[in-house]
Design a protein around this motif. Sequence first.
Motif, mmCIF file in Angstrom:
data_model
loop_
_atom_site.group_PDB
_atom_site.id
_atom_site.type_symbol
_atom_site.label_atom_id
_atom_site.label_comp_id
_atom_site.label_asym_id
_atom_site.label_seq_id
_atom_site.Cartn_x
_atom_site.Cartn_y
_atom_site.Cartn_z
ATOM 1 N N ASN A 177 15.130 -11.546 -11.230
ATOM 2 C CA ASN A 177 14.791 -10.967 -9.931
ATOM 3 C C ASN A 177 15.880 -11.187 -8.894
ATOM 4 O O ASN A 177 16.420 -12.304 -8.778
ATOM 5 C CB ASN A 177 13.499 -11.595 -9.384
ATOM 6 N N PHE A 178 16.152 -10.136 -8.126
ATOM 7 C CA PHE A 178 17.110 -10.212 -7.032
ATOM 8 C C PHE A 178 16.506 -9.589 -5.783
ATOM 9 O O PHE A 178 15.856 -8.536 -5.861
ATOM 10 C CB PHE A 178 18.408 -9.470 -7.376
ATOM 11 N N ILE A 179 16.692 -10.230 -4.641
ATOM 12 C CA ILE A 179 16.391 -9.596 -3.359
ATOM 13 C C ILE A 179 17.626 -8.823 -2.935
ATOM 14 O O ILE A 179 18.727 -9.382 -2.884
ATOM 15 C CB ILE A 179 16.002 -10.625 -2.289
ATOM 16 N N MET A 180 17.429 -7.543 -2.634
ATOM 17 C CA MET A 180 18.548 -6.650 -2.345
ATOM 18 C C MET A 180 18.388 -5.998 -0.967
ATOM 19 O O MET A 180 17.293 -5.599 -0.581
ATOM 20 C CB MET A 180 18.624 -5.547 -3.404
ATOM 21 N N MET B 248 14.568 -5.566 0.420
ATOM 22 C CA MET B 248 14.142 -6.429 1.520
ATOM 23 C C MET B 248 13.108 -5.807 2.448
ATOM 24 O O MET B 248 12.161 -6.462 2.867
ATOM 25 C CB MET B 248 15.353 -6.805 2.378
ATOM 26 N N ASP B 249 13.292 -4.538 2.790
ATOM 27 C CA ASP B 249 12.549 -4.036 3.933
ATOM 28 C C ASP B 249 12.577 -2.514 3.999
ATOM 29 O O ASP B 249 13.279 -1.852 3.224
ATOM 30 C CB ASP B 249 13.117 -4.626 5.236
ATOM 31 N N PHE C 233 10.157 -1.687 -3.502
ATOM 32 C CA PHE C 233 10.257 -1.750 -2.051
ATOM 33 C C PHE C 233 8.958 -2.330 -1.503
ATOM 34 O O PHE C 233 7.879 -2.059 -2.046
ATOM 35 C CB PHE C 233 10.477 -0.353 -1.465
ATOM 36 N N PRO C 234 9.028 -3.130 -0.441
ATOM 37 C CA PRO C 234 7.765 -3.579 0.154
ATOM 38 C C PRO C 234 6.984 -2.389 0.698
ATOM 39 O O PRO C 234 7.545 -1.517 1.357
ATOM 40 C CB PRO C 234 8.229 -4.514 1.283
ATOM 41 N N ILE D 127 8.502 -3.206 7.711
ATOM 42 C CA ILE D 127 7.857 -4.064 6.717
ATOM 43 C C ILE D 127 8.969 -4.858 6.047
ATOM 44 O O ILE D 127 10.063 -4.331 5.802
ATOM 45 C CB ILE D 127 7.056 -3.224 5.701
ATOM 46 N N THR D 128 8.724 -6.124 5.772
ATOM 47 C CA THR D 128 9.805 -6.977 5.288
ATOM 48 C C THR D 128 9.287 -8.053 4.348
ATOM 49 O O THR D 128 8.142 -8.493 4.453
ATOM 50 C CB THR D 128 10.523 -7.648 6.472
ATOM 51 N N LEU D 129 10.121 -8.469 3.416
ATOM 52 C CA LEU D 129 9.882 -9.720 2.712
ATOM 53 C C LEU D 129 9.984 -10.855 3.722
ATOM 54 O O LEU D 129 10.719 -10.769 4.706
ATOM 55 C CB LEU D 129 10.911 -9.924 1.602
#
Length: 284
Positions: free
Chosen positions: A58-61, A91-92, A136-137, A214-216
Motif C-alpha cells: 500500500n502507498f498513499i499517493m 490522498m484526497d 480515492f477517498p 475529503i481527505t485521508l
Amino acid sequence: MNRKEEVRYLLSLTTGELIAASKGQLKLTATLDELYEYLAEEMVAEFRKAAAGNKIVNFIMPVGPTQPYRIMAEKINFESIPLKNVRFFFMDEYVDDEKDELIPESSPLSFRRQIGPLFFDRVRPELLMPADQVIFPRPEILADLPGMIESTGGIEVCFGGIGIHGHVAFNEPAPGVADTDPRILDINEFTRTIDATRHKGVGGNLENFPRRAITLGMKQCLSARRMLLMTRNESSEFLWANTIIRIAAAGQPGDDYPVTYCRRHPNCTIVSDIATATAPKFNI
C-alpha cells in the motif's frame, strides 16, 4: 512557542544551516528537473520492490506534484515493471460545497480526472494494477478507510506535497490534527487562495473554487513506515514555498502547521530544490 519569532529565526539560516537544523530530514536538489526525477525514481524504486515480492503493498499517493508522473510512467514502461502488487490510496479530492458528494469527475479540478492523463493512460495496460487497487477517498467508504489500510498491511510509503499552511493531504491546521482520521473538512482559505491562483486556467476564481474536501487523516499519513514529502516554487515569479519548506524541515511540531508533526517520524524525508530552500529577500 512563538511561531512568528521561530519563522524569523528559520529565515535567518543559511541553506547549510537549515539542512543541519533538519537533522537529516531535508534533501535539496540543484534544479526542479532534478527534483522531479528524484521523486519519480524514489516512487518507481518502491514499485520495483513490490513487484519482486509476493504481496500487495500500500502507498498513499498525491495527484500533485504532477510533474513526476510522466517520468514514472516512462520508467515503468521502459523497465516493464508490473504494478499488480501495488495498491494506491490517493490522498484526497474536492467535495461539493453544499452536499457530501465528490465534485464531478468532469470538472477540470477533479483529481480523479487528472490522474488518468498524468499517469494511468501513459502506462502500458498490461502493467497496470487492477482497478480495485486504485482507491480515492469517497464519502461512502470514509469510515471504512482506516480499517481497509490496517487490514491490508498498513502503508509502506506516504508520498505527498506540502501546502502553504503546512497541510499534508488536506489535513489543514486544526486542534489535534495529528490524530485525525479520514473526513470531509473545510479547506483553509490560504490553501484555497494559492490553489485558485496557481491552478492553470482558473484565473483566481475564489468565488467558485471548492471550499471543502475529503481527505485521508493525518493519522494514516503518519502511520506510514516511510514518508517522502516535497514542496517547491514552480517559477521564479510565484514564490510561495520558501517559508513553509523551512517550517517543515526545522520548525517545532504544532497544530498550526500539520507538516511539522512529520519531524517526529522515524523515516521521513522532505525534499525540495535549492532555490525554494533559499531564504526570501525580506525577513519581515
